[in-house]
Enzyme design. Structure first.
Site, PDB file in Angstrom:
ATOM      1  N   ASP A  65       0.951  -1.067  -0.052  1.00  0.00           N
ATOM      2  CA  ASP A  65      -0.155   0.010   0.026  1.00  0.00           C
ATOM      3  C   ASP A  65       0.828   1.251  -0.066  1.00  0.00           C
ATOM      4  OD1 ASP A  65       0.941  -0.344   2.690  1.00  0.00           O
ATOM      5  OD2 ASP A  65      -1.139  -0.714   3.285  1.00  0.00           O
ATOM      6  N   ASN A 133      -7.808  -2.986  14.067  1.00  0.00           N
ATOM      7  CA  ASN A 133      -9.408  -3.154  13.871  1.00  0.00           C
ATOM      8  C   ASN A 133      -9.352  -4.348  12.790  1.00  0.00           C
ATOM      9  OD1 ASN A 133      -8.411  -1.996  11.299  1.00  0.00           O
ATOM     10  ND2 ASN A 133      -9.591  -0.360  11.376  1.00  0.00           N
ATOM     11  N   HIS A 135      -7.537  -4.660   9.871  1.00  0.00           N
ATOM     12  CA  HIS A 135      -7.267  -4.508   8.582  1.00  0.00           C
ATOM     13  C   HIS A 135      -5.824  -5.092   8.352  1.00  0.00           C
ATOM     14  CE1 HIS A 135      -5.169  -0.475   9.623  1.00  0.00           C
ATOM     15  NE2 HIS A 135      -4.131  -1.081   9.433  1.00  0.00           N
ATOM     16  N   GLU A 140      -9.932  -1.585   5.134  1.00  0.00           N
ATOM     17  CA  GLU A 140     -10.102  -1.353   6.329  1.00  0.00           C
ATOM     18  C   GLU A 140     -11.782  -2.205   6.729  1.00  0.00           C
ATOM     19  OE1 GLU A 140      -8.919   0.041   8.716  1.00  0.00           O
ATOM     20  OE2 GLU A 140      -8.162   2.324   8.040  1.00  0.00           O
TER      21      GLU A 140
HETATM   22  C1  F6R Z   1       1.393  -1.388   6.269  1.00  0.00           C
HETATM   23  C2  F6R Z   1       0.191  -2.064   6.451  1.00  0.00           C
HETATM   24  C3  F6R Z   1      -0.981  -2.067   7.600  1.00  0.00           C
HETATM   25  C4  F6R Z   1       0.041  -2.548   8.749  1.00  0.00           C
HETATM   26  C5  F6R Z   1      -0.918  -2.278  10.193  1.00  0.00           C
HETATM   27  C6  F6R Z   1      -0.266  -2.674  11.352  1.00  0.00           C
HETATM   28  O1  F6R Z   1       1.850  -1.585   5.083  1.00  0.00           O
HETATM   29  O2  F6R Z   1      -0.363  -2.706   5.368  1.00  0.00           O
HETATM   30  O3  F6R Z   1      -1.776  -3.092   7.334  1.00  0.00           O
HETATM   31  O4  F6R Z   1       0.594  -3.576   8.607  1.00  0.00           O
HETATM   32  O5  F6R Z   1      -1.278  -1.108  10.265  1.00  0.00           O
HETATM   33  O6  F6R Z   1       0.895  -1.708  11.747  1.00  0.00           O
HETATM   34  P1  F6R Z   1       1.653  -1.895  12.795  1.00  0.00           P
HETATM   35  O7  F6R Z   1       2.773  -3.075  12.487  1.00  0.00           O
HETATM   36  O8  F6R Z   1       2.443  -0.539  12.684  1.00  0.00           O
HETATM   37  O9  F6R Z   1       1.067  -2.073  14.059  1.00  0.00           O
END
Ligand code: F6R
Length: 257
Positions: A65, A133, A135, A140
């Site tokens: 992303d 959440n 994702h 989301e």
């Molecule tokens: C990042 C991504 C997100 C993160 C998620 C967890 O490329 O795709 O889905 O993996 O938000 O973030 P952290 O690891 O910072 O808790």
């Protein structure tokens, strides 16, 4: 799904690096994530590159992303983050690290272009973190289980969670381009890593909850080769842990994660 529980974040990173190393040796296309969850894994892979000669020279990378509106040179863009945290420290050719275009006149077209490029490759392994959440990527809750790369609006909770990477929450972009849940599932192997109590509820819903767009990570239940690699804290809300540990201890010989 295989549920692999390790003592702590360091043990999770080592196990994740063991799994990814195998794909690196095959020169596979690696699907990578940003955020804090994979950082210790990247550090372990960088150490193996420096000290043990692990090479990534035949690999290419597709990112999950990107924030809309951040130039690839912006410190918090995911294109820059993956280079700073990983790619710049190993022997992956820079031109083979692909991200969705965060800055473009037509983000909808940029999403379609990325999906087309991604679909032309076979991602051997996709590394994933998980949001509080549920994702994955920036899919989301309520994302379609069959979604492809597209423009998404971040949930306010995700903006709050990610504000720690920016000076203020107002600087966190509100929109992103993200691989969809179907794009992610095309990878041959999905490896989701999560550590800490903050992820325990999302992990419970992913592993033991229903398949539902309300917990996008639950779509890993549809994948024939998904590994959920978590520490004790992230596993703390699971009810079948005895079985997961038993299955891990009795893994058939010659069967890799
Ligand atoms: C990042 C991504 C997100 C993160 C998620 C967890 O490329 O795709 O889905 O993996 O938000 O973030 P952290 O690891 O910072 O808790």
């Amino acid at each position: 799904m295989e549920i692999v529980i390790r003592k702590d974040a360091q043990a999770v990173a080592k196990q994740a690096a063991d799994i990814i190393e195998k794909y690196a040796r095959e020169g596979a296309v690696l699907g990578l994530a940003t955020g804090s969850s994979p950082i210790a894994t990247y550090q372990e892979l960088i150490r193996r590159h420096r000290e043990e000669g692990l090479s990534f020279k035949d690999c290419s990378v597709f990112m999950l992303d990107e924030y809309v509106g951040l130039e690839p040179t912006h410190e918090q863009s995911y294109a820059r983050t993956i280079r700073r945290e990983f790619a710049d420290h190993v022997d992956i050719e820079d031109s083979r690290v692909y991200s969705p275009a965060g800055v473009s006149e037509d983000p909808l077209q940029a999403a379609r272009d990325y999906e087309r490029k991604l679909a032309a490759h076979h991602v051997g392994i996709q590394l994933l973190g998980i949001g509080t959440n549920g994702h994955i990527g920036f899919n989301e809750p309520t994302s379609s289980l069959n979604s492809l790369t597209r423009l998404k609006t971040l949930h306010p909770q995700t903006i709050k969670d990610n504000a720690r990477f920016f000076d203020t929450a107002e600087e966190v972009p509100t929109h992103v381009l993200t691989q969809g849940l179907a794009s992610i599932r095309r990878a041959g192997h999905l490896l989701l890593v999560a550590t800490g109590e903050g992820k325990a509820e999302a992990i419970r819903q992913t592993v033991e909850g229903p398949l539902s767009g309300m917990c996008p990570a639950s779509c890993l239940q549809l994948h024939p080769h998904a590994t959920i690699l978590i520490d004790e804290d992230a596993a703390s809300k699971l009810t079948f842990t005895e079985y997961y540990r038993y299955a891990d201890d009795h893994k058939p010989e010659n069967q890799d994660y």
